[in-house]
Design a protein around this motif. Structure first.
Motif, PDB file in Angstrom:
ATOM      1  N   LEU B  97      -7.369 -12.275 -13.083  1.00 30.88           N
ATOM      2  CA  LEU B  97      -8.346 -12.538 -12.049  1.00 30.88           C
ATOM      3  C   LEU B  97      -9.473 -13.351 -12.632  1.00 30.88           C
ATOM      4  N   GLY B  98     -10.237 -13.944 -11.793  1.00 24.35           N
ATOM      5  CA  GLY B  98     -11.280 -14.822 -12.284  1.00 24.35           C
ATOM      6  C   GLY B  98     -12.628 -14.164 -12.429  1.00 24.35           C
ATOM      7  N   PHE B  99     -12.685 -12.864 -12.226  1.00 23.09           N
ATOM      8  CA  PHE B  99     -14.004 -12.236 -12.134  1.00 23.09           C
ATOM      9  C   PHE B  99     -14.573 -11.764 -13.462  1.00 23.09           C
ATOM     10  N   GLY B 100     -13.759 -11.691 -14.455  1.00 18.08           N
ATOM     11  CA  GLY B 100     -14.172 -11.100 -15.727  1.00 18.08           C
ATOM     12  C   GLY B 100     -15.530 -11.560 -16.237  1.00 18.08           C
ATOM     13  N   LEU B 101     -15.659 -12.844 -16.539  1.00 17.63           N
ATOM     14  CA  LEU B 101     -16.886 -13.310 -17.188  1.00 17.63           C
ATOM     15  C   LEU B 101     -18.098 -13.361 -16.259  1.00 17.63           C
ATOM     16  N   PRO B 102     -18.007 -14.021 -15.109  1.00 19.32           N
ATOM     17  CA  PRO B 102     -19.205 -14.036 -14.243  1.00 19.32           C
ATOM     18  C   PRO B 102     -19.607 -12.640 -13.783  1.00 19.32           C
ATOM     19  N   GLY B 103     -18.623 -11.769 -13.581  1.00 21.70           N
ATOM     20  CA  GLY B 103     -18.910 -10.388 -13.175  1.00 21.70           C
ATOM     21  C   GLY B 103     -19.674  -9.657 -14.267  1.00 21.70           C
ATOM     22  N   ALA B 104     -19.191  -9.785 -15.512  1.00 19.63           N
ATOM     23  CA  ALA B 104     -19.843  -9.127 -16.644  1.00 19.63           C
ATOM     24  C   ALA B 104     -21.255  -9.686 -16.839  1.00 19.63           C
ATOM     25  N   LYS B 105     -21.398 -10.983 -16.593  1.00 23.66           N
ATOM     26  CA  LYS B 105     -22.719 -11.605 -16.734  1.00 23.66           C
ATOM     27  C   LYS B 105     -23.716 -11.006 -15.728  1.00 23.66           C
ATOM     28  N   ARG B 106     -23.239 -10.796 -14.515  1.00 27.04           N
ATOM     29  CA  ARG B 106     -24.127 -10.218 -13.491  1.00 27.04           C
ATOM     30  C   ARG B 106     -24.525  -8.777 -13.825  1.00 27.04           C
ATOM     31  N   LEU B 107     -23.621  -8.045 -14.461  1.00 24.31           N
ATOM     32  CA  LEU B 107     -23.901  -6.644 -14.776  1.00 24.31           C
ATOM     33  C   LEU B 107     -24.843  -6.493 -15.978  1.00 24.31           C
ATOM     34  N   ALA B 108     -24.878  -7.518 -16.844  1.00 25.17           N
ATOM     35  CA  ALA B 108     -25.715  -7.439 -18.041  1.00 25.17           C
ATOM     36  C   ALA B 108     -27.091  -8.043 -17.754  1.00 25.17           C
ATOM     37  N   ASP B 109     -28.062  -7.752 -18.642  1.00 19.67           N
ATOM     38  CA  ASP B 109     -29.383  -8.377 -18.497  1.00 19.67           C
ATOM     39  C   ASP B 109     -29.412  -9.716 -19.213  1.00 19.67           C
ATOM     40  N   LYS B 110     -28.607  -9.833 -20.266  1.00 19.62           N
ATOM     41  CA  LYS B 110     -28.541 -11.096 -20.989  1.00 19.62           C
ATOM     42  C   LYS B 110     -27.087 -11.303 -21.391  1.00 19.62           C
ATOM     43  N   PHE B 111     -26.629 -12.531 -21.287  1.00 19.35           N
ATOM     44  CA  PHE B 111     -25.221 -12.829 -21.562  1.00 19.35           C
ATOM     45  C   PHE B 111     -25.183 -14.149 -22.310  1.00 19.35           C
ATOM     46  N   SER B 112     -24.535 -14.165 -23.479  1.00 20.68           N
ATOM     47  CA  SER B 112     -24.353 -15.454 -24.136  1.00 20.68           C
ATOM     48  C   SER B 112     -22.925 -15.565 -24.654  1.00 20.68           C
ATOM     49  N   ILE B 113     -22.425 -16.780 -24.643  1.00 20.94           N
ATOM     50  CA  ILE B 113     -21.024 -16.996 -25.030  1.00 20.94           C
ATOM     51  C   ILE B 113     -20.927 -18.231 -25.916  1.00 20.94           C
ATOM     52  N   LYS B 114     -20.149 -18.074 -26.987  1.00 19.90           N
ATOM     53  CA  LYS B 114     -19.831 -19.213 -27.852  1.00 19.90           C
ATOM     54  C   LYS B 114     -18.306 -19.215 -27.994  1.00 19.90           C
ATOM     55  N   SER B 115     -17.718 -20.372 -27.869  1.00 19.71           N
ATOM     56  CA  SER B 115     -16.270 -20.422 -27.990  1.00 19.71           C
ATOM     57  C   SER B 115     -15.819 -21.776 -28.515  1.00 19.71           C
ATOM     58  N   GLU B 116     -14.865 -21.759 -29.431  1.00 14.54           N
ATOM     59  CA  GLU B 116     -14.259 -22.971 -29.971  1.00 14.54           C
ATOM     60  C   GLU B 116     -12.766 -22.882 -29.734  1.00 14.54           C
TER      61      GLU B 116
END
Lengths: 131, 129
Positions: B97-116
């Motif tokens: 499903l597509g909800f994983g990351l944006p959903g988790a971002k909404r639930l947290a107060d701060k969200f940062s992601i780094k990916s290579e």
């Protein structure tokens, strides 16, 4: 891990989702419900999620799919025991279970399905574990 | 710091219950505990599903007298090519499903992601009490 037990009470199948449900158990829940519906010819399914502390997107999808497939199998389904915090979190995740019938507790859930508790007074309903 | 290796499905359950217990010990409200545990469940599952293994680190932090919990999700999986795209609601690169990351971002107060791509993904979330 062990599957979630399916109990049969008259025409209704009951499942109680455990607190520590992992993905494999969640996945087997849908199949178990459908096979038991076929085997027992039950008319309705009640899934109790009272002890589930969180509902994440995976669990929401499994519950939602189980509700859809149960209806395709010509049975009714109601989810009981949604907690306020799980409901709010679910919406914040971007999910909704609007197509699913829910009830606060088992009694209301059974009434929603058209079963009234007077039925229990004549003691003709036996609970049996079917899986 | 609590470190949980994500190797099989039960580790997802373990990670979310550890986060929940720490939040409980820190005096988070039921609502905030549930938001944190749900975000941890989503992000730990992403590690299991997309990178097959990795780890979750959970620890308390203090900033300006505020207490919080930071959770890091680290994997050496395939990485994310287009972060902007996966942060959009409804997008998913896998069969799920597509909800994983944006959903988790909404639930947290701060969200940062780094990916290579080819290196892995590192996500950090903070939840304040």
């Amino acid at each position: 891990m062990k599957n979630i037990p399916v109990l049969k009470l008259g025409p209704v199948l009951f499942l109680t989702v455990p607190e520590n449900m992992n993905d494999a158990m969640a996945q087997s829940l849908e199949e178990d419900v459908l096979f038991q519906l076929e085997a027992t010819r039950a008319e309705a399914v009640v899934i109790d999620i009272t002890s589930l502390e969180i509902i994440d997107s995976f669990m929401a999808r499994v519950i939602s799919e189980t509700a859809q497939t149960t209806r395709i199998m010509d049975a009714r389904i109601v989810i009981v025991g949604m907690s306020p915090v799980a409901t709010i979190t679910l919406l914040e995740l971007g999910l909704e279970m609007s197509d699913i019938e829910t009830a606060m507790d088992l009694e209301t859930g059974l009434q929603r399905l058209g079963y009234h508790l007077q039925a229990f007074e004549n003691k003709t309903l036996d609970v049996e574990e079917v899986s | 710091m609590i470190t949980i290796k994500i190797i099989d499905e039960d580790d997802i359950v373990y990670a979310r219950s550890e986060a929940r217990q720490l939040a409980e010990a820190e005096g988070f409200s039921l609502m905030e505990k549930t938001r944190l545990a749900t975000a941890v469940s989503e992000l730990a599952r992403n590690i299991y599903r997309y990178a097959s293994n990795g780890e979750v680190q959970i620890e308390t932090i203090t900033n300006d007298g505020k207490n919080g919990i930071v959770c890091r999700f680290i994997d050496q999986g395939p990485g994310i090519e287009n972060i902007q795209q996966v942060m959009e609601d409804g997008y998913s690169s896998g069969k799920s499903l597509g909800f994983g990351l944006p959903g988790a971002k909404r639930l947290a107060d701060k969200f940062s992601i780094k990916s290579e791509v080819g290196e892995g993904t590192h996500i950090e979330i903070i939840k304040w009490k």
